[in-house]
Write a protein that holds these residues in place. Structure first.
Motif, PDB file in Angstrom:
ATOM      1  N   PRO A 178       0.779  -1.238   0.000  1.00 44.90           N
ATOM      2  CA  PRO A 178       0.000   0.000   0.000  1.00 44.90           C
ATOM      3  C   PRO A 178       0.812   1.291   0.000  1.00 44.90           C
ATOM      4  CG  PRO A 178      -0.061  -1.034   2.173  1.00 44.90           C
ATOM      5  CD  PRO A 178       0.602  -2.008   1.261  1.00 44.90           C
ATOM      6  N   THR A 179       2.080   1.237   0.426  1.00 46.06           N
ATOM      7  CA  THR A 179       2.828   2.502   0.576  1.00 46.06           C
ATOM      8  C   THR A 179       4.027   2.623  -0.343  1.00 46.06           C
ATOM      9  OG1 THR A 179       4.230   1.598   2.342  1.00 46.06           O
ATOM     10  CG2 THR A 179       2.114   2.644   2.975  1.00 46.06           C
ATOM     11  N   ARG A 180       4.440   1.557  -1.011  1.00 41.74           N
ATOM     12  CA  ARG A 180       5.661   1.608  -1.798  1.00 41.74           C
ATOM     13  C   ARG A 180       5.407   2.271  -3.136  1.00 41.74           C
ATOM     14  NH1 ARG A 180       8.499   2.018   1.786  1.00 41.74           N
ATOM     15  NH2 ARG A 180      10.283   1.701   0.433  1.00 41.74           N
ATOM     16  N   ASP A 181       6.473   2.781  -3.669  1.00 43.90           N
ATOM     17  CA  ASP A 181       6.366   3.402  -4.988  1.00 43.90           C
ATOM     18  C   ASP A 181       5.890   2.373  -6.011  1.00 43.90           C
ATOM     19  OD1 ASP A 181       7.224   5.753  -3.951  1.00 43.90           O
ATOM     20  OD2 ASP A 181       9.340   5.461  -4.543  1.00 43.90           O
ATOM     21  N   LEU A 182       4.936   2.794  -6.900  1.00 41.76           N
ATOM     22  CA  LEU A 182       4.285   1.890  -7.869  1.00 41.76           C
ATOM     23  C   LEU A 182       4.791   2.193  -9.262  1.00 41.76           C
ATOM     24  CD1 LEU A 182       1.985  -0.179  -8.530  1.00 41.76           C
ATOM     25  CD2 LEU A 182       0.501   1.803  -8.854  1.00 41.76           C
ATOM     26  N   ASP A 183       5.103   1.133 -10.005  1.00 36.64           N
ATOM     27  CA  ASP A 183       5.512   1.294 -11.408  1.00 36.64           C
ATOM     28  C   ASP A 183       4.960   0.127 -12.214  1.00 36.64           C
ATOM     29  OD1 ASP A 183       6.669   2.153 -13.714  1.00 36.64           O
ATOM     30  OD2 ASP A 183       8.682   1.419 -13.232  1.00 36.64           O
ATOM     31  N   VAL A 184       3.920   0.386 -13.094  1.00 36.28           N
ATOM     32  CA  VAL A 184       3.351  -0.627 -13.986  1.00 36.28           C
ATOM     33  C   VAL A 184       3.863  -0.338 -15.386  1.00 36.28           C
ATOM     34  CG1 VAL A 184       1.264  -1.619 -14.960  1.00 36.28           C
ATOM     35  CG2 VAL A 184       1.289  -0.875 -12.568  1.00 36.28           C
ATOM     36  N   ARG A 185       4.394  -1.364 -16.008  1.00 36.64           N
ATOM     37  CA  ARG A 185       4.951  -1.186 -17.347  1.00 36.64           C
ATOM     38  C   ARG A 185       4.272  -2.136 -18.326  1.00 36.64           C
ATOM     39  NH1 ARG A 185      11.056   0.885 -17.102  1.00 36.64           N
ATOM     40  NH2 ARG A 185      10.916   2.022 -15.117  1.00 36.64           N
ATOM     41  N   ILE A 186       3.915  -1.577 -19.461  1.00 39.32           N
ATOM     42  CA  ILE A 186       3.328  -2.340 -20.564  1.00 39.32           C
ATOM     43  C   ILE A 186       4.301  -2.244 -21.722  1.00 39.32           C
ATOM     44  CG2 ILE A 186       1.364  -2.558 -22.127  1.00 39.32           C
ATOM     45  CD1 ILE A 186      -0.347  -1.175 -20.024  1.00 39.32           C
ATOM     46  N   ASN A 187       4.821  -3.403 -22.094  1.00 37.75           N
ATOM     47  CA  ASN A 187       5.837  -3.458 -23.143  1.00 37.75           C
ATOM     48  C   ASN A 187       7.023  -2.580 -22.778  1.00 37.75           C
ATOM     49  OD1 ASN A 187       6.836  -4.495 -25.544  1.00 37.75           O
ATOM     50  ND2 ASN A 187       6.008  -2.819 -26.783  1.00 37.75           N
ATOM     51  N   GLY A 188       7.370  -2.542 -21.451  1.00 41.75           N
ATOM     52  CA  GLY A 188       8.541  -1.806 -20.983  1.00 41.75           C
ATOM     53  C   GLY A 188       8.302  -0.347 -20.731  1.00 41.75           C
ATOM     54  N   ALA A 189       7.130   0.170 -21.099  1.00 44.37           N
ATOM     55  CA  ALA A 189       6.857   1.587 -20.909  1.00 44.37           C
ATOM     56  C   ALA A 189       5.895   1.765 -19.747  1.00 44.37           C
ATOM     57  CB  ALA A 189       6.275   2.197 -22.174  1.00 44.37           C
ATOM     58  N   SER A 190       6.217   2.765 -18.897  1.00 46.16           N
ATOM     59  CA  SER A 190       5.358   3.014 -17.747  1.00 46.16           C
ATOM     60  C   SER A 190       3.970   3.434 -18.200  1.00 46.16           C
ATOM     61  CB  SER A 190       5.963   4.117 -16.870  1.00 46.16           C
ATOM     62  OG  SER A 190       7.181   3.691 -16.297  1.00 46.16           O
ATOM     63  N   ALA A 191       2.980   2.890 -17.483  1.00 47.38           N
ATOM     64  CA  ALA A 191       1.585   3.178 -17.834  1.00 47.38           C
ATOM     65  C   ALA A 191       0.987   4.080 -16.789  1.00 47.38           C
ATOM     66  CB  ALA A 191       0.792   1.876 -17.920  1.00 47.38           C
ATOM     67  N   SER A 192      -0.089   4.762 -17.185  1.00 45.39           N
ATOM     68  CA  SER A 192      -0.830   5.613 -16.270  1.00 45.39           C
ATOM     69  C   SER A 192      -1.760   4.734 -15.443  1.00 45.39           C
ATOM     70  CB  SER A 192      -1.631   6.652 -17.049  1.00 45.39           C
ATOM     71  OG  SER A 192      -2.461   7.396 -16.182  1.00 45.39           O
ATOM     72  N   CYS A 193      -1.493   4.684 -14.105  1.00 43.62           N
ATOM     73  CA  CYS A 193      -2.232   3.743 -13.266  1.00 43.62           C
ATOM     74  C   CYS A 193      -2.634   4.407 -11.961  1.00 43.62           C
ATOM     75  CB  CYS A 193      -1.373   2.511 -12.942  1.00 43.62           C
ATOM     76  SG  CYS A 193      -0.791   1.633 -14.394  1.00 43.62           S
ATOM     77  N   ALA A 194      -3.599   3.748 -11.310  1.00 40.42           N
ATOM     78  CA  ALA A 194      -4.032   4.164  -9.978  1.00 40.42           C
ATOM     79  C   ALA A 194      -4.200   2.928  -9.128  1.00 40.42           C
ATOM     80  CB  ALA A 194      -5.343   4.946 -10.058  1.00 40.42           C
ATOM     81  N   ARG A 195      -3.578   2.997  -7.903  1.00 39.86           N
ATOM     82  CA  ARG A 195      -3.707   1.879  -6.993  1.00 39.86           C
ATOM     83  C   ARG A 195      -5.002   2.063  -6.205  1.00 39.86           C
ATOM     84  NH1 ARG A 195       1.517   0.756  -3.956  1.00 39.86           N
ATOM     85  NH2 ARG A 195       1.359   2.990  -3.687  1.00 39.86           N
ATOM     86  N   GLU A 196      -5.952   1.115  -6.464  1.00 39.13           N
ATOM     87  CA  GLU A 196      -7.241   1.197  -5.794  1.00 39.13           C
ATOM     88  C   GLU A 196      -7.202   0.532  -4.434  1.00 39.13           C
ATOM     89  OE1 GLU A 196      -9.792   2.880  -7.082  1.00 39.13           O
ATOM     90  OE2 GLU A 196      -8.534   3.378  -8.818  1.00 39.13           O
ATOM     91  N   SER A 197      -6.375  -0.503  -4.288  1.00 36.28           N
ATOM     92  CA  SER A 197      -6.214  -1.214  -3.029  1.00 36.28           C
ATOM     93  C   SER A 197      -4.963  -2.051  -3.142  1.00 36.28           C
ATOM     94  CB  SER A 197      -7.435  -2.092  -2.741  1.00 36.28           C
ATOM     95  OG  SER A 197      -7.494  -3.169  -3.664  1.00 36.28           O
TER      96      SER A 197
END
Length: 805
Positions: A178-197
């Motif tokens: 819940p508190t760590r830095d988030l990084d979602v990558r699609i095909n190596g590129a960071s995506a625009s995301c929101a952590r809901e839970s």
């Protein structure tokens, strides 16, 4: 100051001992080792300092921090004092050793190892040690606060595909700290995301080229090495934008319809393809999917009276809209079908009458005209969906196929808007076999046609029947409705079969001899040629006969006259011939008997005839009569009042005059027609003798004359016939027939020339009350007849005749 304990001389160069616990980490201590060679020897000494750990942090935070991924790779900085720069310490996270990246007197930088995290997180103690330093017997200096390892788990991605233009909302499920830095990558590129839970992340895809790419998640990626910073990966497929070119059917019931969409780009990315129709309601099932075709069942919908849009969602989100629309329709009610029978071989045009009410307010089949090519009627027996033609607002037309059906059974039909769904309304049609002909009446008729033939057999109540004579000439035929069994109520169990036993046909002109065949097929609604019976029941055609003469041409009104009819064409045709005796306002029918091709006989009826002129015609088939108008005269019985004389001798040759009335029979032209037919007959009053008949001569309507012929001695009653056949007895009118006179003797045997001699003649005489005697050439009348004698006179003389028998 402190004293080491447990000092041991290990060798000439090594001494070991234990430093006590509790030393001040901020103090530099001098360690003196006194070695005495004797009790009075002086000590040698040296100084040392201990290292201390003040805290640690991850490089990404730049401040005290306690977290890192279980995969390891987190850069951790440990701070303190007196770190030995001359050697490399050992740093453990729990039992797992970290990788030391760099050291200084105040910092040790390490990379965390990979550890096993049974659940989402696990605490591990950080321990630092130098090989040559121990603290109170502890070789590893622990840090007071544990380091927390956490799992980053990517369990699923939905949808697993999206268009190359991006914009797909991805749902990522797993565990995300819940508190760590988030990084979602699609095909190596960071995506625009929101952590809901901790279990859910929502991302939006960016544009990419078509193909399969990886989706992964990392935490604290800035503190990790490139090879360890990501979670497990799940593939995501980019696809080219699909196109929908058509939908079939484009009409269906509100209860849901099976449709086929064609187009391009329909690729199965294992996402549970859904269709959205009529207000974003997903299809209930997907039955088939290829790159160019989708077969799916649309959900239920409402009849709005207008077409509605169908869209497909290859990823459950982004729609490709069909270029054609879909029409939801309410159920259709079918109330009747005509005809209600069809041949078992099919090929019948059936008209269904019913009603349809749309949500748009229309109540007519014509409102479905745009979808006429798709409308169907289901033949439940053959499982065929048959094309429909809209006749008008209430009637639909189909043509049944040539698939053979079970004969003698009712079969169901239901409306279908598209060849998939069917109406709840069902109508029934009876499949009939070919008819059977067992007999004809009459079995013959003139070649000129117009014979009314009753055909008996097994037929079906189609309200229509067709016939052919000798496989060629068509006949006008119809079912005899009174010979039919009622339909009953059609149903799947097979209600009463609508059979009939009689068909009426009229033979055509120029008919020839051959089989009369019947068809139940209504060719006006049949797409194929009619099929006829094949029972070879023959109808005989003959040339029309004619009547040329009657003998006798007259008879009494009491009938029973035997008439011989002469003519031509009296052939044997298998029917019982009849004759009609008719005049205006009166027609009588009697049986006729064929003698040969030119002769018929008949007997006039004993009742019904009246005085007057009739026409007698012959009916070879009991139906169609000749039309020669040969006349027959019917007359009342004549009257006989007297006869003169009332005696004649056995030798005959006596002229008798008969008086009475009604002797002359006149035709319509006032010509006497019975002159050659007058006969007088005698009936014996004494003996049973053979017939005695004389030809009469008509004098007037009140007088007849006959010349007697030889007859035995008798008393006879006279009868008159005006047609040389039937006699009319008149009681009381009789004639005596006496024998020849026999003279036995005369007395006297002579007399004067002056006459007046009374002569008694004795012999055999007959009491006629009148005798003549000849004296030479002179005739005299005899008188004074006595039972025993007759007196006769000669030449004026009286004579007495004596009957001496």
């Amino acid at each position: 100051a402190f004293n080491m304990t447990g000092v041991t001389v290990v060798s000439a160069t090594t001494i070991t001992g234990t430093v006590p616990a509790g030393l001040d980490a901020s103090t530099t201590y001098s360690l003196s080792v006194n070695i005495k060679s004797s009790a009075t020897a002086s000590f040698s000494s040296f100084t040392f300092s201990t290292y201390t750990i003040s805290d640690y942090w991850t490089i990404s935070s730049g401040s005290p921090d306690r977290y890192g991924p279980a995969q390891g790779g987190t850069r951790v900085t440990i701070t303190g004092v007196n770190f030995d720069t001359g050697s490399t310490p050992t740093v453990n996270f729990g039992s797992m050793g970290a990788t030391v990246a760099s050291t200084s007197s105040t910092q040790i930088v390490v990379t965390t190892p990979a550890v096993t995290v049974p659940s989402n997180t696990v605490n591990q103690t950080i321990c630092v040690r130098y090989a040559n330093i121990a603290f109170g017997g502890v070789t590893c200096l622990p840090i007071a606060t544990d380091f927390i390892f956490y799992n980053t788990t990517l369990a699923s991605v939905y949808p697993v595909s999206g268009p190359v233009g991006g914009g797909t909302n991805l749902t990522l499920n797993g565990y995300f700290h819940p508190t760590r830095d988030l990084d979602v990558r699609i095909n190596g590129a960071s995506a625009s995301c929101a952590r809901e839970s901790t279990a859910l992340i929502i991302c939006t895809t960016s544009a990419q080229t078509a193909g399969s790419v990886n989706v992964d998640v990392s935490m604290d990626s800035s503190t990790s090495t490139a090879s360890l910073k990501y979670s497990n990966t799940i593939p995501f497929d980019y696809y080219a934008e699909p196109t929908v070119s058509s939908i079939f059917p484009s009409i269906g019931f509100t209860t849901g319809s099976l449709v086929t969409l064609t187009g391009s780009g329909f690729v199965d990315y294992n996402i549970g393809l859904s269709l959205v129709a009529l207000g974003n309601t997903a299809a209930t099932t997907i039955q088939e999917l290829t790159s160019t075709k989708i077969i799916a069942r649309l959900p239920s919908c409402s009849d709005t009276g207008s077409a509605q849009t169908v869209s497909i969602l290859l990823n459950g989100q982004q729609a490709a809209t069909s270029t054609t629309s879909f029409y939801c329709m309410n159920d259709v009610t079918i109330s009747s079908v005509s005809p209600q029978l069809q041949p078992a071989r099919g090929g019948m045009n059936l008209t269904f009458t019913g009603s349809y009410s749309s949500g748009g307010g229309s109540s007519s089949f014509t409102s479905l005209a745009s979808y006429a090519e798709e409308l169907r009627i289901l033949d439940r027996h053959t499982s065929e969906y048959l094309p429909v033609t809209i006749i008008d607002g209430s009637n639909l037309l189909i043509q049944t196929s040539s698939i053979s059906r079970t004969t003698g059974q009712w079969q169901a039909y239901s409306f279908s808007p598209n060849g998939n769904e069917t109406s709840s309304s069902t109508t029934w049609v009876f499949s009939y076999p070919s008819p059977v002909v067992s007999s004809l009446n009459p079995v013959s008729g003139p070649s000129t046609g117009n014979t009314n033939v009753t055909v008996t057999g097994t037929f079906y109540d189609t309200h229509v029947a067709a016939g052919t004579f000798n496989s060629g000439a068509a006949a006008s035929c119809h079912i005899v409705r009174t010979s039919c069994v009622d339909f009953g109520t059609p149903n799947s169990a097979g209600s009463t079969q609508p059979t009939c036993t009689d068909v009426k046909c009229v033979s055509p002109s120029s008919v020839t001899t051959g089989a009369l065949e019947i068809s139940n097929d209504d060719i006006s609604v049949l797409s194929t040629a009619a099929v006829y019976s094949s029972d070879s029941v023959t109808f005989t055609s003959y040339s029309p006969p004619s009547v040329s003469a009657l003998d006798p041409p007259l008879g009494p009104t009491t009938g029973s006259t035997q008439v011989t009819v002469t003519g031509s064409g009296f052939v044997s045709v298998g029917d019982s011939p009849l004759a009609t005796i008719s005049k205006t306002g009166l027609s009588l029918t009697v049986s006729a008997t064929r003698v040969d091709s030119t002769t018929m006989t008949l007997t006039t009826p004993s009742s019904g005839l009246t005085d007057g002129e009739f026409s007698i015609e012959i009916l070879l088939n009991g139906q169609q009569a000749t039309s020669n108008a040969i006349k027959y005269q019917s007359y009342p019985d004549p009257t006989l009042t007297s006869v003169s004389p009332m005696f004649f001798p056995v030798r005959g040759s006596t002229n008798l005059t008969l008086s009475g009335s009604g002797f002359a029979i006149l035709n319509s032209g006032s010509a006497i027609i019975n002159s050659n037919y007058i006969r007088v007959a005698a009936a014996s009053q004494v003996w049973e003798t053979t017939a005695y008949e004389l030809t009469g001569q008509l004098v007037t309507d009140t007088e007849l004359r006959v010349v007697t012929t030889a007859h035995i001695e008798d008393e006879i009653a006279l009868q008159v016939s005006l047609n040389a056949q039937q006699y009319h007895a008149v009681p009381g009118i009789s004639v005596g027939v006496y024998p020849e006179v026999q003279v036995y003797s005369i007395s006297p045997k002579s007399g004067p020339f002056s006459g007046d001699t009374t002569v008694t003649v004795e012999g055999g005489f007959y009491n006629t009350s009148r005798y003549l005697a000849e004296f030479g050439s002179q005739q005299v009348t005899c008188s004074n007849y006595q039972q025993s004698t007759t007196f006769c006179g000669a030449e004026g003389d009286n004579c007495t005749c004596v009957d001496g028998r």
